[in-house]
Structures are given as structure tokens and as C-alpha cells.
Motif scaffolding. Structure first.
Motif, PDB file in Angstrom:
ATOM      1  N   CYS A   1     -57.291  11.931 -43.334  1.00 58.33           N
ATOM      2  CA  CYS A   1     -56.331  11.065 -44.024  1.00 58.33           C
ATOM      3  C   CYS A   1     -54.906  11.515 -43.744  1.00 58.33           C
ATOM      4  O   CYS A   1     -54.025  10.699 -43.422  1.00 58.33           O
ATOM      5  CB  CYS A   1     -56.618  11.057 -45.520  1.00 58.33           C
ATOM      6  SG  CYS A   1     -55.430  10.106 -46.503  1.00 58.33           S
TER       7      CYS A   1
ATOM      8  N   VAL B   1     -54.109  10.791 -39.930  1.00 56.90           N
ATOM      9  CA  VAL B   1     -54.027   9.364 -39.595  1.00 56.90           C
ATOM     10  C   VAL B   1     -52.792   8.722 -40.224  1.00 56.90           C
ATOM     11  O   VAL B   1     -52.050   7.983 -39.555  1.00 56.90           O
ATOM     12  CB  VAL B   1     -55.309   8.629 -40.036  1.00 56.90           C
ATOM     13  CG1 VAL B   1     -55.131   7.123 -39.908  1.00 56.90           C
ATOM     14  CG2 VAL B   1     -56.498   9.089 -39.194  1.00 56.90           C
ATOM     15  N   VAL B   2     -52.556   8.996 -41.509  1.00 59.99           N
ATOM     16  CA  VAL B   2     -51.406   8.390 -42.192  1.00 59.99           C
ATOM     17  C   VAL B   2     -50.091   8.909 -41.602  1.00 59.99           C
ATOM     18  O   VAL B   2     -49.178   8.121 -41.310  1.00 59.99           O
ATOM     19  CB  VAL B   2     -51.466   8.656 -43.713  1.00 59.99           C
ATOM     20  CG1 VAL B   2     -50.190   8.158 -44.394  1.00 59.99           C
ATOM     21  CG2 VAL B   2     -52.679   7.981 -44.319  1.00 59.99           C
TER      22      VAL B   2
ATOM     23  N   ALA C   1     -49.502  10.274 -38.643  1.00 56.41           N
ATOM     24  CA  ALA C   1     -49.330   9.790 -37.272  1.00 56.41           C
ATOM     25  C   ALA C   1     -48.956   8.312 -37.253  1.00 56.41           C
ATOM     26  O   ALA C   1     -48.079   7.890 -36.484  1.00 56.41           O
ATOM     27  CB  ALA C   1     -50.607  10.030 -36.468  1.00 56.41           C
ATOM     28  N   SER C   2     -49.600   7.526 -38.104  1.00 56.31           N
ATOM     29  CA  SER C   2     -49.330   6.084 -38.133  1.00 56.31           C
ATOM     30  C   SER C   2     -47.893   5.798 -38.555  1.00 56.31           C
ATOM     31  O   SER C   2     -47.193   4.992 -37.929  1.00 56.31           O
ATOM     32  CB  SER C   2     -50.305   5.383 -39.086  1.00 56.31           C
ATOM     33  OG  SER C   2     -51.638   5.562 -38.665  1.00 56.31           O
ATOM     34  N   VAL C   3     -47.452   6.465 -39.637  1.00 55.42           N
ATOM     35  CA  VAL C   3     -46.081   6.246 -40.123  1.00 55.42           C
ATOM     36  C   VAL C   3     -45.067   6.690 -39.067  1.00 55.42           C
ATOM     37  O   VAL C   3     -44.082   5.980 -38.799  1.00 55.42           O
ATOM     38  CB  VAL C   3     -45.848   6.995 -41.450  1.00 55.42           C
ATOM     39  CG1 VAL C   3     -44.378   6.909 -41.866  1.00 55.42           C
ATOM     40  CG2 VAL C   3     -46.732   6.411 -42.542  1.00 55.42           C
TER      41      VAL C   3
ATOM     42  N   VAL D   1     -45.498   6.912 -35.782  1.00 56.23           N
ATOM     43  CA  VAL D   1     -45.540   5.997 -34.630  1.00 56.23           C
ATOM     44  C   VAL D   1     -44.841   4.680 -34.959  1.00 56.23           C
ATOM     45  O   VAL D   1     -44.089   4.133 -34.125  1.00 56.23           O
ATOM     46  CB  VAL D   1     -47.004   5.740 -34.197  1.00 56.23           C
ATOM     47  CG1 VAL D   1     -47.078   4.576 -33.212  1.00 56.23           C
ATOM     48  CG2 VAL D   1     -47.589   6.995 -33.565  1.00 56.23           C
ATOM     49  N   VAL D   2     -45.059   4.149 -36.157  1.00 55.61           N
ATOM     50  CA  VAL D   2     -44.415   2.892 -36.554  1.00 55.61           C
ATOM     51  C   VAL D   2     -42.894   3.059 -36.582  1.00 55.61           C
ATOM     52  O   VAL D   2     -42.142   2.227 -36.041  1.00 55.61           O
ATOM     53  CB  VAL D   2     -44.934   2.416 -37.926  1.00 55.61           C
ATOM     54  CG1 VAL D   2     -44.063   1.286 -38.477  1.00 55.61           C
ATOM     55  CG2 VAL D   2     -46.380   1.952 -37.807  1.00 55.61           C
TER      56      VAL D   2
END
Length: 425
Positions: free
Chosen positions: A222, A225-226, A228-230, A232-233
Motif C-alpha cells: 500500500c 503503490v500509493v 509511487a502513484s502520487v 508519478v501523477v
């Protein structure tokens, strides 16, 4: 130490007083800027403001030379153009005060007494260095607030919020990436560091326990993933808006940066002498190796005490960095109040280390003064003063780690006595 203040203000009153003092400094700075040759406002603040002006004109903030920050900062300061030029300073001093409040909340969360937590927060709220830096228009207070917010979130076991704040922190400045490994170890763990687990006859091998440490359980996945996602966005959105200039100025510049003028780093003179050589770039990258090795070792050793681990990681990162300026010191100074209650150290020893730290800076600043203002060739003297300051910092960190170990030994001794009493009874 904590009983020296018989009348202790509440954290709310302390924060209000800290804000009033910073507002007074902002007002004084406006007067000094208008009436004196030497300006109070930091040069970087005008860089931020110019970048914000380009934003309001629909252009890239990187049209402003030396703007090497995320576009989010320029966006945040667009009211400097539309409302008042001091808007950014107000944001910075509010973040500075919020950092002091987070210090209090983190310490109370760690079962520190309310009085001790307030005293430790005062070490930041009424520290002249962060007060001056934020009121002059330096944005480091935003990083202090984000980093402390990240630690507060992980201690509250709010993994998603911790991941979001970590991603934003790394997007704004790279150095909080040094917290990623200990945070990964901490979430979903038993809370006992690998180095402190006893090795007994039928216990799993060190390899097996290391495997456990890196095993990607649900909470760790969690976090990764969270975060990395934030990241990258955010990075993708900024790249879409401003292209290669964003990547170069915000990230790549700081990774490949070789400040060959003068700074506190022990690598400064080597990089200065090899600035024109073909292998200068490689030397700059190799300088990261000692940092990497130390950061991994400290993360494994101390991740269970996340505040202490992040302080040591930040201290090492700044001390061993190939570029080190005075504003970098705020990166670990905002974490220092969090570990003060954990250290078994006399006030006299703490004062001694503080004096050594300031004297080391003073020796370097004296040599830099003769170079900048007197025009003398003091490069070797600056390098020697930098090595002295480096040695002082290593000694200070050694004493802090020793003080932490003594405190832990005392706690384990008390627990051992309690266990023995239970067995006897």
C-alpha cells in the motif's frame, strides 16, 4: 531540564506567540528592504516571485534563471502578483508554526509528557534560525511541515496518508526519499529492528529475518503503490505542462550538481579542482556511494524508532552530501526536537556540542568572508574548515547515537528488573 520553566504555556499559546514573532519579523523585513542597502528578504524569494509572475502570464516558471524547484511552488505564490508581495512569506511562516505543532503532536503520540512535548516544540517555535529563514522568504518551512506530517501519519498508522505526504515531499525536494526505506520497514512490521532481535538456537537465520524485513506485505505494498502513484501523477502532470525543463531544473540538476564555488561539503575542493576534467561527472556520482551505504545501514538498524532513524538519515545525508549549504541544516534541525527526550545526555554536554557546531560554522564562514569580500585566495582554507566542520558533525552524531544507546540500555534494564520481579512473585 524541563522543570526549569515553572510556568509552561500551552501548545496553542506557544504557536500563537511563535506566529506573532514571525509576523513582526516579516514587517521589520519590509521596513529594512525599503530603507537599507542590505536587504532582509532572501534572494530566492524574488526568484519564486518572478517564477510566479511568469505563471500568471501563462508562461513557464523556468524562464526565470536559477528557478530550480517544482512548479507547484510558483503556483502557490501567484497571489504575490495579484494580492501582496508578502503572501508567500505568510505561507512560509504558517508552515513554520505548523511544523512546531506537529513536533508537539508526534511527541505526545509517543507517550511523552505534555510539558516535555511543549518544551521540545519551543526548540523549533522560538529557534532564531527557522524564524529568520521563514520570515526572509525561504521555502524550507514547507519541507519541515511535510516531513513532520509524514512521520505523524505513519505513527498514527495511516499508511495511505503517510504515502501521499511522502510522495509530495519527494516531489518538492529529493532528500525525503531517504525516509522511504525505513518507512517501508516500519509499516507492517512487529516494531523490532533486525539488529536488536536476539539470535537463539532454533531461531531463523539472519538471511531469513532479512527476507522478512523486505517482504512486501499488504501495508508495505500500500505504501509503495500509493506513494509511487502520487509521485508519478504529480511529476507526469508537471512534465506535461513544462516538459524537459521541469525534469532538468527540478531533479536532474540536483543529482548531477557539482557546486565548485565553495560550500561546507568535504568534496568541495576535489570537485573544484576537477571541474574541467573528463571524469568530474563520474566523481560527482561516486560521492553518493558513502551516503547510500550509510543510509541503508541506519535504516536497518533504527527503523523501529522512526523519528530517530529519520533524524540520523537526514544528518548523514546533509553531512556527506557533495553540496552542503546552511539551509540544508534545517532539514535535520526540524527533527532534532523529536529525539531530545530519547537522549540520555547532560545539559552541559548538549551545550558543548552546540558550541562546537557553531564554532565549526564560524571557522568556515570566516574563510568564506575573506574570499567573497576581501578577494583573497582562501580556497584551501575553506576546504580545511569544511573538513573540520565535517569531523565535528561526525563527532556530534557519534555522541547522539551513544546517548540514544544509553537511554535504551536504561529502559531495557528497568524492563529486566520488572520481569525478574514478576518471576519472583
Amino acid at each position: 531540564m524541563y522543570n526549569m520553566l515553572p510556568i509552561m504555556p500551552s501548545i496553542g499559546i506557544s504557536c500563537m506567540l511563535g506566529l506573532v514573532i514571525r509576523l513582526t519579523l516579516v514587517a521589520y523585513g519590509e521596513w529594512q528592504d525599503r530603507t537599507m542597502v542590505v536587504k532582509y528578504t532572501d534572494v530566492d524569494y524574488w526568484v519564486f516571485t518572478d517564477a510566479a509572475r511568469y505563471i500568471t502570464q501563462g508562461e513557464s516558471p523556468y524562464r526565470r534563471a536559477t528557478y530550480r524547484y517544482t512548479p507547484l511552488l510558483a503556483w502557490l505564490l501567484t497571489p504575490n502578483i495579484h494580492l501582496t508581495p508578502v503572501f508567500g512569506k505568510l505561507i512560509f511562516i504558517i508552515c513554520d508554526v505548523l511544523a512546531g505543532y506537529f513536533i508537539y503532536k508526534i511527541l505526545t503520540l509517543r507517550k511523552t509528557s505534555d510539558k516535555t512535548a511543549v518544551v521540545c516544540s519551543l526548540l523549533w517555535l522560538f529557534n532564531p534560525l527557522p524564524m529568520t529563514v521563514s520570515s526572509r522568504g525561504n521555502a524550507e518551512s514547507i519541507m519541515a511541515m511535510l516531513v513532520l506530517g509524514t512521520l505523524y501519519a505513519v505513527l498514527k498508522k495511516r499508511t495511505v496518508m503517510c504515502a501521499i505526504l511522502l510522495a509530495i515531499s519527494v516531489h518538492v525536494k529529493i532528500y525525503p526519499a531517504t525516509y522511504a526505506l525505513p518507512l517501508y520497514f516500519l509499516v507492517g512490521s512487529s516494531g523490532k529492528s533486525l539488529a536488536r532481535r536476539p539470535i537463539r538456537g532454533h531461531q531463523r537465520s539472519i538471511v531469513g529475518r532479512t527476507f522478512d524485513l523486505f517482504w512486501p506485505n499488504a501495508e508495505r505494498l500500500c505504501l509503495v503503490v500509493v506513494a509511487a502513484s502520487v509521485f508519478v501523477v504529480l511529476t507526469g502532470a508537471m512534465y506535461y505542462c513544462y516538459g524537459w525543463d521541469f525534469l532538468q531544473e527540478t531533479y536532474l540538476y540536483h543529482v548531477t550538481r557539482r557546486d565548485v564555488r565553495h560550500n561546507f561539503s568535504p568534496y568541495f575542493y576535489m570537485l573544484y579542482l576537477t571541474a574541467e576534467s573528463s571524469y568530474s561527472f563520474v566523481l560527482g556520482l561516486l560521492a553518493f556511494i558513502p551516503q547510500l551505504v550509510l543510509l541503508i545501514a541506519v535504516s536497518i538498524q533504527y527503523y523501529a524508532d522512526i523519528t530517530f532513524c529519520c533524524f540520523v538519515n537526514t544528518f548523514l545525508f546533509v553531512t556527506f552530501n557533495k553540496v552542503c549549504t546552511s539551509q540544508y541544516f534545517l532539514w535535520y534541525l526540524c527533527l532534532l526536537p523529536l529525539i531530545v527526550p530519547q537522549l540520555k545526555m547532560k545539559i552541559a554536554d548538549a551545550v558543548e556540542l552546540t558550541i562546537m557546531w557553531f564554532l565549526g560554522q564560524g571557522a568556515w564562514l570566516l574563510c568564506a568572508y575573506y574570499l567573497e569580500f576581501e578577494g583573497r585566495n582562501t580556497f584551501i582554507a575553506i576546504w580545511m574548515a569544511g573538513l573540520l566542520f565535517f569531523a565535528i558533525n561526525i563527532y556530534i552524531l557519534h555522541r547522539i547515537i551513544d546517548a540514544k544507546r544509553e537511554q535504551m540500555s536504561d529502559i531495557e534494564g528497568v524492563k529486566g528488573q520488572d520481569d525478574s520481579s514478576d518471576k519472583i512473585s
